[in-house]
Structures are given as C-alpha cells and as structure tokens.
Design an enzyme around this catalytic site. Structure first.
Site, PDB file in Angstrom:
ATOM      1  CB  SER A 191       3.610   6.217   5.454  1.00  0.00           C
ATOM      2  OG  SER A 191       2.732   5.379   4.965  1.00  0.00           O
ATOM      3  NE  ARG A 226      -1.774   8.563   9.636  1.00  0.00           N
ATOM      4  CZ  ARG A 226      -3.303   8.309  10.148  1.00  0.00           C
ATOM      5  NH1 ARG A 226      -3.056   7.875  11.358  1.00  0.00           N
ATOM      6  NH2 ARG A 226      -4.262   8.576   9.687  1.00  0.00           N
ATOM      7  CG  ASP A 227       1.624   9.578   7.139  1.00  0.00           C
ATOM      8  OD1 ASP A 227       1.954   8.665   7.444  1.00  0.00           O
ATOM      9  OD2 ASP A 227       0.363   9.968   6.795  1.00  0.00           O
ATOM     10  CD  GLU A 250      -4.520   8.676   6.042  1.00  0.00           C
ATOM     11  OE1 GLU A 250      -3.603   7.556   6.286  1.00  0.00           O
ATOM     12  OE2 GLU A 250      -5.606   8.540   5.566  1.00  0.00           O
ATOM     13  CD1 TRP A 280      -1.048   1.000   3.266  1.00  0.00           C
ATOM     14  CD2 TRP A 280      -0.248  -1.122   3.331  1.00  0.00           C
ATOM     15  NE1 TRP A 280      -0.483   0.465   4.780  1.00  0.00           N
ATOM     16  CE2 TRP A 280      -0.351  -0.930   4.652  1.00  0.00           C
ATOM     17  CE3 TRP A 280       0.024  -2.580   3.031  1.00  0.00           C
ATOM     18  CZ2 TRP A 280       0.180  -1.732   5.826  1.00  0.00           C
ATOM     19  CZ3 TRP A 280       0.587  -3.294   3.749  1.00  0.00           C
ATOM     20  CH2 TRP A 280       0.602  -3.095   5.443  1.00  0.00           C
ATOM     21  CG  ASP A 281       0.300   4.215   2.946  1.00  0.00           C
ATOM     22  OD1 ASP A 281      -0.601   3.829   2.445  1.00  0.00           O
ATOM     23  OD2 ASP A 281       0.248   4.984   4.065  1.00  0.00           O
TER      24      ASP A 281
END
Length: 524
Positions: free
Chosen positions: A198, A277-278, A372, A123-124
C-alpha cells in the site's frame, strides 16, 4: 505460544516471516462527518459501564510541537487502550453478540455482498488525491487504486502476489455504479521488488501522477532488484483520460525514498516481524511549501532487550490510580513485541524523491504492534490522525476490535488525544469478552462478522471505505459498503452516522471525488 516463535499469519502482513518465504471548531461537529503475543484472555471480568472500576485514561493536552525540530511523540498508552474494555464493552451480551456500542460499530454487511470483479482479489484501496487529501476527479473520471492479486489463488495467499491495480468510473456515475478494472498500474517487473504493497497517489501539475508505495520482497529476489525486505518507494508517471476511459503511462525510474534505520524504526535484523510500510503524503497549511509523509513502523530494538521494555510513560497511568499496572509486571508479559508506531518524514527535494526521516509522532509501545495505513486529515485547525489495527496484534491483557483508531491534536506532531478516550473509532461487530482471533481461524461462537471489513480509508466528509474480509465464513476480496463517521475535535469524540445510507451502510465501494481537475463532469 509466543508470537516470535509462531509462523507468521499472512493476514498480519508483518514483513519478516513473509519475506523469508514463509476535526472541529469548539462546540461544533467537524465536517469530517457533518509476547509475547499470546491470545488475549477472555475479558469476562472487565466491567462494561462507563463508570465501572478501571484505570483512568492518560491525560493528553493536544499541544503541538515543531514537526521537524522536535523529538516529542504522543503515546497511545495502556491506560488509554484499557478504556475499550472499561467503557466500550458490555459483559452481559450473549456469547458471540456484538459487545460494543453502536456509536463505534460498523453496521453488519450482508453475506450476499457483490464483488467488484471476478478477475482479482481487491483489498487496501486509496484515491487519486491532491496535496491536501482532496479526492480528485480527472477530466470527468474518478480513479482509485487497490492492492490486487489473481482471484485463482487462495485469498490468504494474496500478499505474496500483491500488485497495485486501478479502477475508474465516470465522475457523473450514480453512487452505486460499478467500477471498471483497468489492470496493473505498473508494467511487469518494473517496480523495486517482486511485490507491491500500500501507499498513496498524488495528482500533480498537468497530467503527472506521483505514486508512493511499499516495495517488499518474498523468497528469491527479482533479478535487477536489491531484494530488500521493505522500503518505501516512489515513481512519476502520466495519466490520460478520453471519452472511453483512463490509462497510465510513461512511468520513470522507481526510487527508494526510505528504509528502517534501526534507531527510530525497527529493522528486520532486529526483529523479523518488523513493520515498515504504507507511505501517505500531505501538505500542512501551517508549514507551506513542505511535504510530509506518514508511514507505519515499529520501535527500534531487539525484542527482549531493555531497549524494548515498556516504560511508565508507555503505561500512562495517573499517579495513584489503584488499577494501574507496574512496569515490571507489564514487561513480564512479553509486551516487548508490541512496538507499533507512526513515523514521519519530510521531502527535502521539490520532486519528492529525497526525504529526511524524523522521529515517530505516535507510539503504541506495550499496546499494539500494528499501526497500519496512517492518514492525517487537517480541518478547522485540528489534526486528525487515523490508523487501523487488528484485535490479534494487541499486547497481553488488552483487547480491541479490527478497525479504525483515531487521535486529535493541534499539529502534525502533537500530544494526540485518543478519540473516545480509547482511540476506537470504528470496529467490526465483535464480542470482546472472547479471546482474540484471526480472520482465517475464527473462534466457534464468536460474532460471524468480527472480521467483516478491514484496511479502512478515511475520506473527506467522514466517509470510510474498507474491504470485505470474512462475513459468516464467506471471504471477500472486494470493497465494502461505505459508512460515515461524525468526528468532533473539540470533545475528541466520534460516532457512526446511522442516518447515512441504509441504516448506516452506504453504497458499496463509494469513494466520491470532492474536487475536479480538467474537463467537465459532475462531482459529488
């Protein structure tokens, strides 16, 4: 049922419940493309035409402020978000047809899509880059990183087992040539948590690679870790390339570089459904020698308290707008749970292991609780801020697609103007006149591709990569066809380029490098 009493859907990727164990010069197109949370009500009463009745968007100047010393932040307002149903939705479509204009709709992915590997869900995904987001070819090889999980577990349980994996292929490969899966990036039980989410990866001098990622903990913490629910982390390693392929080694100590502070960014103690996150790092030509980092956060505060109420500025209505909502009626809808923001930090050490947290640069308070995988693309004096979000994370009485949202300003910290007035840049086909859904439980009769792709990654040249989630009931866990978006910073507009690929759908998993480091080989 309100979100704060509902078991968290794993697709939402909210930390708390999971961790508890449950761009252009004026007049020219940019080279970017030369509660709470009850289901949103059906929007059948919302007019579709651009001239239809509805609120005006919030005026935004794009004016820049000092990214470090200023506490100014842009607002993605309710007035902005309501432009989706006012100007980008057709109420006359047959039930389940796509109701959005082609200019913001991702072309339909065929149900017989191929998969990259039968070993892991994918995915990501992000590329190996330099400090300016150029995608780097290393000694004749292209490299991408993805969140992966064993393909023998259910797709919707992948988040509990997420690791960072990597794929490679020769830089001379044809656009549709397959990638080779290289395995996990880090050795087992070496990261800061039992799960890796991520981030981004920077190619430094020589053969050094600095990886930034999100460290999350689910259930019992792994021995030797602090067991924190969500922190941003970094580690330095080495990349090696031979004629046979690429490998990574010599990763040093994994270092925590940021965690939510409870002042600007919500903590788990304030809200178990917080997001943090990220990490995405970059340098700004306007501030040479400083590395910045974007990340997803949520506005601090305990939902339901006055601190989390939406304000008149969050609503963003023009004075006297007859279609404006009042602050009291908006807060009565439980919007205190929709507190998404995009955070900023700067590196106060040359090795990028020490960072100073700064106020957010954009908020979506009372609008959406997910912003996100933020990215910043700087081009021709314009700063393009991109993020992704879900239809089911919008606040009450708002509606929008799963996909990419974009904003443009004159600096890192700007009064960002939403692209296309609403912020929507690219969405999966969806009937916005029907209630919001989640990928694992779509409404019968809704467009079968409303969750076809997610976790979009914006590349140089306006190419957009994502992963396949759900196409007509077939779950993906593999990378989508790449599409191309043309963006004009002067007019703050964008449009899907249907001349690219096959009527807008390019090759699957097309993440071409645009800059080379070492060795020989073609790059695209």
């Amino acid at each position: 049922m309100s979100r704060h009493t509902t078991p968290l859907n794993p697709t939402r990727r909210g930390f708390g419940a999971l961790a508890l164990g449950t761009l252009a010069a004026a007049g020219t197109a940019s080279a970017l493309g030369s509660s709470a949370a009850q289901a949103a009500p059906a929007a059948s009463a919302a007019p579709a035409a651009p001239t239809a009745d509805g609120p005006q968007p919030t005026p935004h100047t794009q004016q820049a402020y000092d990214p470090i010393t200023s506490d100014f932040h842009a607002r993605w307002t309710r007035a902005d978000a309501r432009q989706i149903m006012r100007t980008q939705n057709d109420t006359s479509v047959a039930r389940g047809e796509n109701s959005m204009p082609e200019s913001i709709t991702m072309p339909e992915i065929p149900r017989d899509f191929p998969i990259m590997t039968d070993e892991v869900w994918v995915w990501d995904t992000w590329s190996l880059t330099d400090e300016y987001s150029n995608q780097m070819s290393y000694k004749g090889w292209d490299v991408i990183f993805s969140l992966v999980a064993p393909r023998d577990i259910p797709f919707d349980e992948r988040h509990w087992s997420a690791r960072i994996g990597y794929f490679t292929r020769p830089s001379s490969a044809e656009p549709d040539e397959a990638w080779t899966y290289g395995g996990y990036l880090f050795e087992d039980e070496t990261s800061l948590s039992n799960t890796e989410w991520s981030g981004s990866a920077r190619l430094l001098q020589g053969n050094k690679v600095r990886v930034f990622y999100t460290a999350t903990t689910f259930g019992e913490k792994r021995p030797g870790t602090d067991g924190k629910p969500a922190v941003l982390a970094t580690v330095l390693g080495k990349i090696k390339a031979t004629k046979k392929g690429v490998s990574f080694s010599d990763f040093g100590e994994h270092v925590e570089i940021a965690e939510p502070d409870g002042t600007w960014y919500q903590t788990q103690e304030q809200n178990q459904y917080f997001s943090f996150r990220d990490p995405f790092t970059f340098e700004d030509p306007a501030t040479p020698g400083i590395t910045f980092m974007l990340f997803e956060g949520c506005g601090a505060g305990v939902p339901g308290t006055a601190e989390t109420d939406a304000t008149a500025e969050d609503l963003g209505y023009v004075d006297g707008d007859p279609f404006a909502e009042t602050v009291d009626e908006v807060n009565a809808k439980g919007v205190q749970w929709q507190r998404g923001n995009i955070g900023l930090a700067w590196a106060d050490s040359k090795d990028l292991t020490s960072w100073t947290m700064l106020p957010p640069i954009l908020t979506a308070y009372g609008v959406n609780d997910q912003t996100e995988r933020p990215q910043m693309i700087i081009e021709d004096g314009k700063y393009f801020l991109f993020t992704i979000s879900h239809q089911f994370t919008y606040a009450a009485d708002l509606r929008g697609p799963d996909g990419v949202y974009g904003f443009v300003g004159d600096g890192i910290r700007s009064d960002f103007q939403p692209l296309n007035s609403s912020g929507v840049v690219l969405g999966s086909p969806v009937d916005l006149n029907l209630p919001a859904d989640a990928p694992e439980s779509p409404t019968e009769g809704q467009n079968p591709r409303q969750f076809q792709a997610y976790s979009h990654y914006i590349q140089p040249g306006g190419l957009v990569q994502s992963f396949i989630d759900n196409v007509e009931g077939r779950r993906g866990g593999t990378l989508s066809p790449t599409v191309k978006v043309d963006v004009d910073g002067a007019t703050a507009t964008s449009a899907v380029d249907y001349s690219f690929g096959d009527d807008g759908l390019g090759p699957y998993a097309y993440l071409p490098t645009n800059k080379r480091k070492g060795g020989v080989g073609h790059y695209k």
